[in-house]
Scaffold this active site. Structure first.
Site, mmCIF file in Angstrom:
data_model
loop_
_atom_site.group_PDB
_atom_site.id
_atom_site.type_symbol
_atom_site.label_atom_id
_atom_site.label_comp_id
_atom_site.label_asym_id
_atom_site.label_seq_id
_atom_site.Cartn_x
_atom_site.Cartn_y
_atom_site.Cartn_z
ATOM 1 N N HIS A 10 91.507 65.839 21.453
ATOM 2 C CA HIS A 10 91.376 64.891 22.566
ATOM 3 C C HIS A 10 90.825 63.540 22.111
ATOM 4 O O HIS A 10 90.093 62.879 22.837
ATOM 5 C CB HIS A 10 90.540 65.505 23.702
ATOM 6 C CG HIS A 10 89.119 65.849 23.330
ATOM 7 N ND1 HIS A 10 88.459 66.936 23.855
ATOM 8 C CD2 HIS A 10 88.231 65.249 22.508
ATOM 9 C CE1 HIS A 10 87.226 66.985 23.375
ATOM 10 N NE2 HIS A 10 87.060 65.969 22.555
ATOM 11 N N HIS A 55 81.590 63.913 27.206
ATOM 12 C CA HIS A 55 80.911 63.191 26.130
ATOM 13 C C HIS A 55 79.923 62.198 26.755
ATOM 14 O O HIS A 55 80.114 60.991 26.678
ATOM 15 C CB HIS A 55 81.920 62.454 25.263
ATOM 16 C CG HIS A 55 82.990 63.320 24.652
ATOM 17 N ND1 HIS A 55 84.042 63.844 25.369
ATOM 18 C CD2 HIS A 55 83.174 63.750 23.383
ATOM 19 C CE1 HIS A 55 84.817 64.555 24.563
ATOM 20 N NE2 HIS A 55 84.316 64.514 23.358
ATOM 21 N N HIS A 88 86.238 67.435 12.447
ATOM 22 C CA HIS A 88 85.832 66.030 12.421
ATOM 23 C C HIS A 88 84.326 65.883 12.496
ATOM 24 O O HIS A 88 83.636 66.721 13.078
ATOM 25 C CB HIS A 88 86.511 65.209 13.513
ATOM 26 C CG HIS A 88 86.166 65.536 14.950
ATOM 27 N ND1 HIS A 88 86.390 66.759 15.535
ATOM 28 C CD2 HIS A 88 85.620 64.761 15.925
ATOM 29 C CE1 HIS A 88 86.033 66.724 16.810
ATOM 30 N NE2 HIS A 88 85.545 65.513 17.077
ATOM 31 N N GLU A 114 83.567 71.631 18.645
ATOM 32 C CA GLU A 114 84.416 71.563 19.843
ATOM 33 C C GLU A 114 85.483 72.665 19.835
ATOM 34 O O GLU A 114 85.993 73.056 20.884
ATOM 35 C CB GLU A 114 85.121 70.201 19.932
ATOM 36 C CG GLU A 114 84.198 69.046 20.279
ATOM 37 C CD GLU A 114 84.930 67.718 20.444
ATOM 38 O OE1 GLU A 114 84.314 66.791 20.973
ATOM 39 O OE2 GLU A 114 86.098 67.592 20.039
HETATM 40 C C1 DHB Z 1 86.332 60.990 18.446
HETATM 41 C C2 DHB Z 1 85.660 61.396 19.582
HETATM 42 C C3 DHB Z 1 85.864 62.670 20.089
HETATM 43 O O1 DHB Z 1 85.277 63.081 21.228
HETATM 44 C C4 DHB Z 1 86.698 63.549 19.458
HETATM 45 O O2 DHB Z 1 86.812 64.781 19.977
HETATM 46 C C5 DHB Z 1 87.380 63.139 18.322
HETATM 47 C C6 DHB Z 1 87.180 61.859 17.822
HETATM 48 C C7 DHB Z 1 86.141 59.604 17.938
HETATM 49 O O3 DHB Z 1 85.251 58.892 18.434
HETATM 50 O O4 DHB Z 1 86.885 59.196 17.035
HETATM 51 FE FE FE Z 2 85.376 65.155 21.574
#
Ligand code: DHB
Ligand code: FE
Length: 314
Positions: A12, A59, A196, A243
């Site tokens: 997402h 978030h 990530h 996540e």
């Molecule tokens: C980013 C933010 C998110 O919530 C995520 O799931 C993936 C990437 C970002 O800020 O790049």
């Molecule tokens: Fe996220």
């Protein structure tokens, strides 16, 4: 009876929404990402769900460090897009399904999963980006193709729920949906991930081997995933890789055996590995005919897959 016909896993990444909103989808960097969802959009148009349950994380848009429910179910009639710092995204207000959502709340809470009930809630990129990827770009003044029930999961402040708890909640959601008397075709999304890490010394961490293994097991052997402790997600998939536990709610809501309809994986979008999968429950008719048939297993599986959904694996 309502029934869950398929589960969808999707990252997402907020930058995907920004690319869409700012007309950048034809730029090579973004085309690589969006082209991976073209077949899924076609699959969704054909599947025509009556309702989507979308498991996502907030978030710090609707909740904050002051108050973070572990599991929060959206029972409202509508969910406006949140202002995440640049004004609300130019997408339609999301219509809910208060009757099915309240039924799920009742069934799941009486099954001893203590959900928070949200009768007013704004939703952020965690929900609107996967909706765009699967439903396409929808004009702000138009309508999303179906009502949506949001399920927000805390994965931003320690301690998040375990993968096993998420999977069992998925099971309880499935039971709830199947005890709803109206004939509704339901799809369930698990969103977020894949690997990530957004800040700190390991910012930019991506672990494709971990991600692919996760997708393989999600499809064929989810019991392996439910045992993974938080620390493994953090170490292997980065701080925000946690996540991914939300995908286990989606998987728990499906049959033990599913047909993998489609998968897509690309690196990177923003700082993130983008993963996507569609898993279909076999229709009852397909399962019955497979059980009766004397044909070898491979052929039965293919027939079942065709009865339920087009195979669109690229
Ligand atoms: C980013 C933010 C998110 O919530 C995520 O799931 C993936 C990437 C970002 O800020 O790049
Ligand atoms: Fe996220």
């Amino acid at each position: 009876m309502a029934r869950i016909v398929a589960g969808i896993g999707s990252s997402h990444v907020p930058a995907i929404g920004a690319a869409l909103d700012n007309g950048k989808t034809e730029e090579p960097y973004w085309k690589r990402v969006f082209s991976g969802f073209e077949k899924s959009e076609a699959w969704m148009r054909k599947t025509k769900p009556d309702v989507a349950i979308i498991v996502y994380n907030d978030h710090a848009s609707a909740f904050s460090v002051e108050m973070i429910p572990t599991f929060a179910l959206g029972c409202a009639a509508e969910f406006p897009p949140a202002d995440e710092g640049w004004g609300p995204r130019p997408v339609p207000v999301i219509k809910g399904h208060p009757a099915l959502a309240s039924h799920i709340a009742q069934s799941v809470i009486l099954d001893e999963f203590d959900l928070t009930i949200c009768n007013k809630m704004e939703v952020d990129h965690g929900m609107t980006v996967p909706m765009n990827l699967l439903f396409g770009k929808v004009d702000k003044n138009a309508h999303w193709p179906c009502p949506v029930i949001p399920l927000a999961v805390n994965v931003v402040m320690y301690p998040p729920p375990t993968g096993h708890r998420c999977y069992m909640l998925g099971r309880a959601i499935r039971k709830a949906v199947e005890s709803y008397p109206e004939d509704l075709k339901v799809v369930i999304f698990g969103t977020g991930g894949l690997s990530h890490q957004i800040s700190g010394p390991r910012a930019g961490l991506i672990n494709s081997k971990w991600d692919k293994n996760f997708l393989d097991n999600l499809s064929k052997n989810p019991q392996k995933l439910v045992k993974i402790p938080h620390i493994d997600y953090m170490r292997e998939a980065g701080a925000e890789g946690i996540e991914m536990v939300m995908w286990l709610i989606m998987r728990g809501a499906l049959n033990d055996k599913v047909d993998e309809v489609y998968r897509f994986y690309t690196v990177p979008a923003s700082n993130t590995a983008v993963g996507h999968i569609i898993l279909a429950n076999r229709s009852r008719a397909a399962r019955k005919s497979a059980a009766k048939s004397k044909r070898p297993a491979g052929k039965i599986k293919r027939a079942a897959a065709h009865a339920n959904a087009d195979r669109v694996r690229s």
